[in-house]
Design a protein around this motif. Structure first.
Motif, mmCIF file in Angstrom:
data_model
loop_
_atom_site.group_PDB
_atom_site.id
_atom_site.type_symbol
_atom_site.label_atom_id
_atom_site.label_comp_id
_atom_site.label_asym_id
_atom_site.label_seq_id
_atom_site.Cartn_x
_atom_site.Cartn_y
_atom_site.Cartn_z
ATOM 1 N N GLU A 100 1.169 -0.945 0.077
ATOM 2 C CA GLU A 100 0.059 -0.248 -0.427
ATOM 3 C C GLU A 100 0.385 1.422 0.087
ATOM 4 O OE1 GLU A 100 -4.396 1.099 1.586
ATOM 5 O OE2 GLU A 100 -2.272 0.913 3.730
ATOM 6 N N ASN A 101 2.219 1.742 0.198
ATOM 7 C CA ASN A 101 2.452 1.912 0.635
ATOM 8 C C ASN A 101 2.994 2.399 -0.573
ATOM 9 O OD1 ASN A 101 4.464 4.481 2.376
ATOM 10 N ND2 ASN A 101 6.357 2.647 1.664
ATOM 11 N N LYS A 102 3.720 1.894 -1.405
ATOM 12 C CA LYS A 102 4.500 2.130 -2.770
ATOM 13 C C LYS A 102 2.877 2.570 -3.681
ATOM 14 C CE LYS A 102 8.667 -0.351 -3.474
ATOM 15 N NZ LYS A 102 9.678 -1.125 -4.151
ATOM 16 N N LEU A 103 1.860 2.089 -3.158
ATOM 17 C CA LEU A 103 0.899 2.419 -4.089
ATOM 18 C C LEU A 103 0.277 4.222 -4.330
ATOM 19 C CD1 LEU A 103 -1.767 -0.768 -4.265
ATOM 20 C CD2 LEU A 103 -0.307 -0.477 -5.804
ATOM 21 N N ASN A 104 0.683 4.448 -2.895
ATOM 22 C CA ASN A 104 0.192 5.882 -2.360
ATOM 23 C C ASN A 104 1.757 7.039 -2.824
ATOM 24 O OD1 ASN A 104 -1.965 5.291 -1.119
ATOM 25 N ND2 ASN A 104 -0.948 4.953 1.021
#
Length: 353
Positions: A100-104
Motif C-alpha cells: 500500500e505504501n508504494k501504491l500511495n
C-alpha cells in the motif's frame, strides 16, 4: 566383434516380438497418459500470503475472489510450496509489506508468484493483479499517465514438478520389470527350441553368448523405456522435467531388471512359473519401494516399510526426488551384481539341463 554381432542378432530378434514393444512402449504410454489425464482436473484455487493486511491488499484479494477460490496462507513461502507440488493450488502470490505504501507514493510494488507453469488460470490471475495495480497508480497520478507507461512487477518463480516426474519415471521402470517376464520366456524358449544348443556348437564362447543375451536385453529395455518416457514428457508438457536424470534412472533400472531376468531364467525352467515369478517379484518390490519412500515422514514406520529399502524402486525414487546419485547408483549396481551372480551359469550346463 563376435560379441557385437551376437548382440545385434539378439536385438533384431527381440524387436520382432510385438509383446516386448507393447509392454515397453505402448502399454506405459497408454497408462501414463490415462492416469495423468484423470489427475489433471481443473484447479482454480490460488494461495495468497498477505504480508501487509492493508486496505489496498484486501481490495486486491477481493478482486481475485470474484474469479477464484482464494486460500489465505500464513508463514513463509517455503512452508507452503508443497500445496503447489501436490496440485492443491495453481499458484501462490506473496504480497509485500510495503504494498500500500508504494501504491500511495505512485511506485510499483513487487509481487512474487510461485507456480509450476503458466496456464490460462495463472495468466488470468496475473492479469487481474496487473490491472489492479495499473488502476491504482492511475488514480494516484494526476498527470493522466496511460497504461503503456505503467510496468507492473510480478516476479515469477517456477516450481519443479517432482511429484509427476517421479510418478512417470517409476511407473515406466515398473512396466519394464513386468516386461522382463516376456524376455525370460524368450530365453527359455531359445533353450527349449535348441537355439542355444546350436549357438554353442559354433566358435562363440559361453561368455560371448551369455553376454550378448544380457547386453541386448539391457539395451532393448533401456532404449525403448527411455523413448516411452521422452514421449510422455513431450505429450504431457511436463515442465522443468530432468530428462537426463530420468533416462539415467531408467537405464539403472534396466541393469537390475536384466540381472533379475538372468537369475529367474537360471533357476526356474518352466515358462509359466518364470513369467509369474517376474510379475510377482516386480509387484512386491514396487509396493515395498514406493510405500517406504512415501512414509519417510513417519517417526516410527511399520517394519515392513523399513524392509522397503531392499527394493530397487526405493533407490530409483531417491535419485529422481533428491538428485543424489552416488549412494543410490552404487546400491543399484550392487543389487544387479547380486542377481547376476545368482543367475550366472555355464551355458553348456544350462542347455543340457
Amino acid at each position: 566383434m563376435k560379441l557385437l554381432n551376437l548382440i545385434l542378432v539378439n536385438i533384431k530378434r527381440q524387436l520382432k516380438n510385438p509383446a516386448i514393444l507393447v509392454m515397453l512402449i505402448l502399454f506405459p504410454l497408454g497408462m501414463l497418459l490415462f492416469l495423468n489425464g484423470s489427475d489433471n482436473e481443473k484447479i482454480e484455487k490460488i494461495g495468497i500470503i498477505n504480508n501487509e493486511n492493508s486496505i489496498q491488499s484486501e481490495k486486491l484479494i477481493n478482486n481475485l475472489k470474484e474469479q477464484y477460490e482464494i486460500r489465505e496462507l500464513t508463514g513463509k513461502i517455503n512452508d507452503n510450496l508443497e500445496l503447489i507440488e501436490n496440485n492443491e493450488l495453481i499458484g501462490i502470490y506473496v504480497i509485500p509489506n510495503d504494498f500500500e505504501n508504494k501504491l500511495n507514493k505512485g511506485e510499483i510494488p513487487n509481487i512474487e508468484v510461485y507456480k509450476k507453469e503458466d496456464s490460462l488460470d495463472t495468466l488470468m490471475s496475473d492479469s487481474i493483479m496487473e490491472s489492479f495495480i495499473k488502476d491504482s497508480l492511475k488514480e494516484k497520478n494526476s498527470n493522466g499517465i496511460t497504461d503503456n507507461y505503467i510496468k507492473t512487477k510480478i516476479e515469477k518463480k517456477e516450481i519443479s514438478d517432482k511429484q509427476n516426474e517421479s510418478f512417470n519415471v517409476i511407473m515406466i521402470c515398473y512396466f519394464m520389470f513386468m516386461g522382463g517376464s516376456i524376455i525370460s520366456e524368450e530365453i527359455i524358449n531359445l533353450k527349449n527350441q535348441n537355439v542355444l544348443k546350436r549357438m554353442i556348437t559354433t566358435s562363440n564362447t559361453d561368455k560371448e553368448i551369455l553376454g550378448s543375451l544380457f547386453i541386448s536385453s539391457f539395451l532393448i529395455q533401456g532404449i525403448l523405456s527411455s523413448l516411452s518416457y521422452i514421449i510422455v514428457v513431450k505429450l504431457l508438457k511436463v515442465e522443468n522435467s530432468n530428462i537426463p536424470l530420468g533416462i539415467l534412472t531408467i537405464f539403472l533400472s534396466s541393469i537390475v531388471s536384466t540381472s533379475i531376468i538372468i537369475a529367474v531364467t537360471r533357476w526356474i525352467r518352466n515358462i509359466t512359473l518364470a513369467s509369474l515369478t517376474m510379475v510377482l517379484f516386480s509387484l512386491i518390490m514396487f509396493c515395498l519401494g514406493t510405500f517406504n519412500s512415501n512414509t519417510d515422514f513417519l517417526k516410527n514406520p511399520p517394519a515392513i516399510f523399513k524392509v522397503g529399502i531392499i527394493s530397487p524402486f526405493y533407490w530409483m525414487l531417491k535419485i529422481i526426488e533428491t538428485g543424489n546419485l552416488i549412494i543410490p547408483v552404487i546400491i543399484l549396481i550392487l543389487m544387479s551384481l547380486v542377481f547376476f551372480t545368482l543367475g550366472s551359469f555355464k551355458l553348456r550346463d544350462f542347455v543340457k539341463e
